[in-house]
Write a protein that holds these residues in place. Structure first.
Motif, short mmCIF file in Angstrom:
data_model
loop_
_atom_site.label_atom_id
_atom_site.label_comp_id
_atom_site.label_asym_id
_atom_site.label_seq_id
_atom_site.Cartn_x
_atom_site.Cartn_y
_atom_site.Cartn_z
N VAL A 1 0.74 -1.15 0.00
CA VAL A 1 -0.04 0.01 0.01
C VAL A 1 0.94 1.12 -0.01
O VAL A 1 0.65 2.19 -0.81
N ALA A 2 2.03 1.30 0.55
CA ALA A 2 2.90 2.44 0.89
C ALA A 2 3.26 2.84 -0.65
O ALA A 2 3.58 3.89 -0.94
N ASP A 3 3.77 1.70 -1.18
CA ASP A 3 4.57 1.70 -2.51
C ASP A 3 3.43 2.33 -3.49
O ASP A 3 3.82 2.84 -4.66
N MET A 4 2.16 2.10 -3.32
CA MET A 4 1.04 2.41 -4.16
C MET A 4 0.73 4.09 -3.96
O MET A 4 0.51 4.93 -4.71
N LEU A 5 0.75 4.46 -2.62
CA LEU A 5 0.19 5.85 -2.17
C LEU A 5 1.35 6.69 -2.25
O LEU A 5 0.81 7.93 -2.46
N VAL A 6 2.43 6.38 -2.13
CA VAL A 6 3.47 7.32 -2.14
C VAL A 6 3.50 7.97 -3.65
O VAL A 6 3.57 9.19 -3.74
N PRO A 7 3.47 7.24 -4.61
CA PRO A 7 3.30 7.97 -6.10
C PRO A 7 2.22 8.49 -6.11
O PRO A 7 2.02 9.66 -6.86
#
Length: 454
Positions: free
Chosen positions: A166-172
């Motif tokens: 989720v973090a990898d998705m939300l940062v971008p």
């Protein structure tokens, strides 16, 4: 008065555009986390199903007993990850421990259907587990037995993976949101630039600057606002111009009769005989009446220059009422005042202004038509609107004077009492009703002044 808002229009737009974006970003992150956990749980369930069936195959019934073929290598595979080790337990009957590395809690809803794995969650030593239970039947038909195999796997690693995903998705997405916010801010600033220019133009104007605002490149909403402001400025300019014209006309027209009044009073003060004083006072009265009539006409002209309050009215009935009101004066002057035309004719008009126009026309006819003449009010319906006319059979006007009839302060006769505003008022009232006033020479003699009302 409109109270100023605590937030500017720019901040309100930013708030309503960026706040939903932030809410959607947070909601999307939560949903993504839930979906990631769901897919991780499905993967765990598949892994646990394979493990519990493989472990069940290592337990073989022998007669009325069990042969457990569970080599050390297989046990090491199950327990190879110390941080997220797999817990297992074999019990027969269910709940009576036979084999395993941990006592696992039973399923929440027994009994189970033999051969169908059941998944459930539980806590063990303060850590969450995903557990699968599988019941296997064995033994003879006269003495059936149930073997329960349970395998549990911790969720800490999977939850960490879901959070990282989720973090990898939300940062971008957050970076894109910041970029979008900057674009939205720039768009709002550019979109509100015409309002900023409009405000600057209004702030830099002087009180007397009532010319239209020029703004060629502007959105349709701002263009509509500019048109409305220009319309208001035009109305204010016309109102100011009318006020200035009224003041100038009043000052110019009242100067002569007031000077005459003063001179007559001075002459009366020097008179020694009562007859001389009475003669001067008579002239003073005449001058005062003319001044009063002039003031009344000026005020009427100022009122008629405002927008007419048009309401449904019967023009024929109004004309007959005005004729009856002026009949006593016409009889005293030895004239015949009558009405001809429609019995009823409904129009949209201002009754007060139309009554004033008729009164001015009748007053003019009574003043400038010789004794014994006839005056006729006429109301008719024409193809271009309603017609209201006043005819007389007096001497009429010279052809050269016809073009000046409706000019302010123009008088076709030097008889006392007039001030040259009556027909100008009539023309203004006709224009306020969407039409105009015209004058026509009648044959063999006489004059017709007609109002066309739309």
């Amino acid at each position: 008065m409109i109270a100023p808002s605590r937030l500017s229009l720019r901040r309100q737009l930013l708030l309503w555009l960026l706040l939903p974006q932030l809410v959607l970003w947070a909601g999307g992150g939560l949903l993504a986390y839930r979906f990631a956990l769901s897919y991780v749980e499905k993967g765990i369930d598949q892994s646990l199903t394979q493990s519990v069936r493989a472990l069940a195959r290592q337990v073989k019934p022998v007669g009325s007993g069990l042969l457990i073929d569970f080599p050390k290598a297989a046990q090491d595979v199950l327990e190879q990850d110390p941080d997220d080790r797999i817990s297992y337990m074999v019990s027969s009957p269910p709940g009576q421990f036979l084999l395993g590395n941990q006592r696992l809690p039973p399923p929440p809803h027994p009994p189970l259907v033999a051969g169908d794995p059941v998944f459930y969650g539980s806590m063990l030593d303060g850590r969450p587990l995903r557990i699968v239970a599988l019941d296997v039947s064995y033994g003879e038909a006269s003495a059936p037995q149930i073997l329960r195999v349970q395998v549990g796997k911790g969720l800490a690693v999977q939850q960490r993976i879901a959070r990282e995903l989720v973090a990898d998705m939300l940062v971008p997405l957050l970076a894109l949101g910041v970029l979008l916010s900057l674009l939205v801010y720039g768009g709002i600033r550019r979109g509100l630039a015409p309002l900023t220019r409009l405000t600057a133009q209004l702030e830099n104007r002087s009180v007397n600057a009532l010319s239209p605002i020029g703004m060629t490149q502007a959105p349709s909403e701002v263009h509509a606002l500019v048109l409305a402001i220009n319309g208001l400025l035009g109305e204010v300019a016309r109102s100011v111009q009318q006020e200035k014209r009224f003041i100038n006309d009043a000052a110019h027209q009242l100067r002569t009769p007031l000077a005459g009044l003063i001179s007559q009073v001075e002459l009366a003060q020097r008179q020694t005989s009562e007859a001389g004083v009475a003669e001067r006072l008579s002239k003073v009265r005449t001058g005062a009446e003319r001044s009063a009539h002039l003031v009344h006409q000026l005020l009427t002209l100022a009122r008629t220059e405002t927008q007419a309050r048009r309401e449904p009215l019967d023009l024929a009935t109004l004309a007959r009422e005005v004729a009856r009101e002026w009949t006593p004066r016409a009889l005293a002057a030895g004239m015949d005042l009558g009405y001809e035309g429609e019995d009823h004719l409904t129009i949209q008009g201002d009754a007060l202004q139309l009554r004033e126009a008729l009164s001015n026309l009748i007053d003019n006819a009574l003043r400038y038509t010789p004794r014994g003449s006839s005056i006729t009010l006429r109301v008719s319906q024409g193809s271009d609107g309603a017609h209201l006319a006043v005819d007389d059979n007096g001497p009429g006007l010279n052809p050269d004077d016809m073009a000046h009839v409706f000019q302010r302060f123009w008088r076709g006769s030097q008889q006392p009492g007039g001030c040259g505003l009556g027909l100008a008022i009539v023309q203004e009232i006709a224009r306020r009703h969407g039409g105009e006033a015209t004058v026509t020479q009648l044959q063999p003699q006489g004059l017709r002044i007609r109002l066309r009302l739309v």
